[in-house]
Design an enzyme around this catalytic site. Sequence first.
Site, mmCIF file in Angstrom:
data_model
loop_
_atom_site.group_PDB
_atom_site.id
_atom_site.type_symbol
_atom_site.label_atom_id
_atom_site.label_comp_id
_atom_site.label_asym_id
_atom_site.label_seq_id
_atom_site.Cartn_x
_atom_site.Cartn_y
_atom_site.Cartn_z
ATOM 1 N N LYS A 39 0.846 -1.185 0.000
ATOM 2 C CA LYS A 39 0.000 0.000 0.000
ATOM 3 C C LYS A 39 0.881 1.235 0.000
ATOM 4 O O LYS A 39 1.693 1.440 0.900
ATOM 5 C CB LYS A 39 -0.924 0.010 1.218
ATOM 6 C CG LYS A 39 -1.815 1.255 1.217
ATOM 7 C CD LYS A 39 -2.871 1.203 2.284
ATOM 8 C CE LYS A 39 -3.715 2.473 2.239
ATOM 9 N NZ LYS A 39 -4.716 2.511 3.300
ATOM 10 N N LYS A 68 -2.356 -1.625 -3.777
ATOM 11 C CA LYS A 68 -3.162 -0.414 -3.766
ATOM 12 C C LYS A 68 -2.271 0.801 -3.765
ATOM 13 O O LYS A 68 -1.323 0.820 -2.998
ATOM 14 C CB LYS A 68 -4.010 -0.441 -2.490
ATOM 15 C CG LYS A 68 -4.804 0.805 -2.251
ATOM 16 C CD LYS A 68 -5.531 0.676 -0.956
ATOM 17 C CE LYS A 68 -6.244 1.986 -0.694
ATOM 18 N NZ LYS A 68 -6.855 1.996 0.587
ATOM 19 N N ARG A 82 0.892 10.236 5.181
ATOM 20 C CA ARG A 82 1.095 8.940 5.831
ATOM 21 C C ARG A 82 2.443 8.328 5.434
ATOM 22 O O ARG A 82 2.598 7.112 5.396
ATOM 23 C CB ARG A 82 -0.031 7.980 5.430
ATOM 24 C CG ARG A 82 -1.448 8.492 5.634
ATOM 25 C CD ARG A 82 -2.435 7.345 5.590
ATOM 26 N NE ARG A 82 -3.824 7.749 5.424
ATOM 27 C CZ ARG A 82 -4.587 8.258 6.392
ATOM 28 N NH1 ARG A 82 -4.083 8.444 7.591
ATOM 29 N NH2 ARG A 82 -5.847 8.577 6.155
ATOM 30 N N SER A 99 -10.196 5.702 -5.174
ATOM 31 C CA SER A 99 -11.065 6.868 -5.380
ATOM 32 C C SER A 99 -10.558 7.821 -6.457
ATOM 33 O O SER A 99 -11.335 8.274 -7.301
ATOM 34 C CB SER A 99 -11.258 7.610 -4.055
ATOM 35 O OG SER A 99 -10.010 8.026 -3.526
ATOM 36 N N TYR A 107 -15.356 1.041 -7.264
ATOM 37 C CA TYR A 107 -16.621 1.743 -7.038
ATOM 38 C C TYR A 107 -17.588 1.531 -8.206
ATOM 39 O O TYR A 107 -18.764 1.846 -8.097
ATOM 40 C CB TYR A 107 -16.345 3.238 -6.800
ATOM 41 C CG TYR A 107 -15.428 3.448 -5.606
ATOM 42 C CD1 TYR A 107 -15.933 3.367 -4.312
ATOM 43 C CD2 TYR A 107 -14.059 3.674 -5.762
ATOM 44 C CE1 TYR A 107 -15.095 3.507 -3.211
ATOM 45 C CE2 TYR A 107 -13.219 3.818 -4.673
ATOM 46 C CZ TYR A 107 -13.747 3.736 -3.399
ATOM 47 O OH TYR A 107 -12.914 3.870 -2.311
ATOM 48 N N GLU A 140 6.534 -6.721 1.212
ATOM 49 C CA GLU A 140 5.423 -6.496 2.142
ATOM 50 C C GLU A 140 4.356 -7.586 1.994
ATOM 51 O O GLU A 140 3.825 -8.095 2.985
ATOM 52 C CB GLU A 140 4.795 -5.121 1.891
ATOM 53 C CG GLU A 140 5.617 -3.937 2.394
ATOM 54 C CD GLU A 140 5.412 -3.692 3.892
ATOM 55 O OE1 GLU A 140 4.725 -4.499 4.558
ATOM 56 O OE2 GLU A 140 5.938 -2.689 4.389
ATOM 57 N N ARG A 176 -10.644 10.871 1.065
ATOM 58 C CA ARG A 176 -10.570 11.695 2.287
ATOM 59 C C ARG A 176 -11.880 12.448 2.477
ATOM 60 O O ARG A 176 -12.330 12.656 3.598
ATOM 61 C CB ARG A 176 -9.377 12.663 2.203
ATOM 62 C CG ARG A 176 -8.035 11.962 1.970
ATOM 63 C CD ARG A 176 -7.362 11.535 3.264
ATOM 64 N NE ARG A 176 -6.376 10.472 3.028
ATOM 65 C CZ ARG A 176 -5.089 10.671 2.728
ATOM 66 N NH1 ARG A 176 -4.621 11.894 2.630
ATOM 67 N NH2 ARG A 176 -4.281 9.646 2.532
HETATM 68 C C1 PBG Z 1 -7.272 3.624 5.082
HETATM 69 C C2 PBG Z 1 -7.747 3.529 3.668
HETATM 70 C C3 PBG Z 1 -7.626 4.490 2.667
HETATM 71 C C4 PBG Z 1 -8.239 3.969 1.539
HETATM 72 C C5 PBG Z 1 -8.726 2.717 1.878
HETATM 73 N N1 PBG Z 1 -8.400 2.458 3.191
HETATM 74 C C6 PBG Z 1 -7.074 5.851 2.706
HETATM 75 C C7 PBG Z 1 -5.658 6.108 3.010
HETATM 76 O O1 PBG Z 1 -4.859 5.190 3.174
HETATM 77 O O2 PBG Z 1 -5.313 7.286 3.120
HETATM 78 C C8 PBG Z 1 -8.330 4.663 0.200
HETATM 79 C C9 PBG Z 1 -9.333 4.107 -0.763
HETATM 80 C C10 PBG Z 1 -9.577 4.990 -1.934
HETATM 81 O O3 PBG Z 1 -8.898 6.020 -2.134
HETATM 82 O O4 PBG Z 1 -10.493 4.656 -2.719
HETATM 83 N N2 PBG Z 1 -8.318 3.328 5.989
#
Ligand code: PBG
Length: 333
Positions: free
Chosen positions: A203, A255, A224, A284, A323, A240, A213
């Site tokens: 990730k 991801k 992060r 997203s 989505y 990982e 967000r």
């Molecule tokens: C963390 C989480 C995130 C997403 C899924 N789980 C956000 C992040 O890591 O900042 C993002 C999913 C997306 O952007 O569609 N709980």
Amino acid sequence: MSEFGEIEGPVVRPRRLRTTAAMRELVAATTLRPAQLVLPLFVREGLTEPKPISSMPGVVQHTRDTLRKAVVEAAEAGIRGVMLFGIPEAKDAAGSGALDPDGILNLAIADVAAEVGDAVVVMADTCLDEFTDHGHCGVLTSEGRVDNDATLAAYAAMAVAQAEAGVHLVGPSGMMDGQVGVIRAALDGAGFSDTGILAYGAKYASAFYGPFREAVDSSLQGDRRTYQQDARNGQEGVREAVLDVQQGADIVMVKPALAYLDVLRQVRDAPELRGVPVAAYNISGEYAMVEAAAAQGWIDREPAILETLTAIRRAGADVILTYWAVEAAGLLR
Ligand code: PBG
């Protein structure tokens, strides 16, 4: 006769296999089926009607009631998985709403599990960021750094609370070291040895999470980058994912998807991961880019959706979180 003289045509003609739709269908190497798609869904505490997410046209924050309906609709469309995210009314430094059996996410898991039973794989985000007032995925030290080991204890309790609510797969997405092993031990210790782990193996810290967000009313300041991976490191994504499988992950995920298709391919091909299902999260920002360009009339939306999902499958994903899951299922029918 052209001005270049007599040209001898090629003997080998790949175009023969593209001459008709039936021919193209016959030799298509990549499949895309509704059952390979997982629909991420947002449920927000205290809502009386669904609330649109402006940066994700077509996606909403659900009420508990409309969430149940959305899951039924997904099941009827042939979708076999949903990934739930909860947005609580109140947040605190520890993210305690995530562990509370009456917290919005745990209530929603129970709602959905009661509604669809085992017809759909119920998954949930196992991470604190939607529940913390600082918006980080873990608890903080007094210096404000994300405290890896203190966060592990919270994840263990959160996973057990989700299992008690009826989740089939927990989805640890916080990128704390050792999170999968701690969650596996906690689930087994609480009698949930059949509850699985979809681990966010690779990730990356990504600008493409932007619309998410908004979707979860994130309170995050900063980034992060001390826990999510650096975009410059591909092999590290394999490392990982392997660590997650060694700790008991049942499925590993990459991801984001589109800017990391090479990582997805490396994870799929890693000898240590043979036989382990690999998921990819079409996130997203990837959704928003297509929707925004299509709204301008700059790209043809439906073929762009199917091409996006096909690319993620071709790169090596067995399962795709998107989505567009329900709509894509309709397009595939
Ligand atoms: C963390 C989480 C995130 C997403 C899924 N789980 C956000 C992040 O890591 O900042 C993002 C999913 C997306 O952007 O569609 N709980």
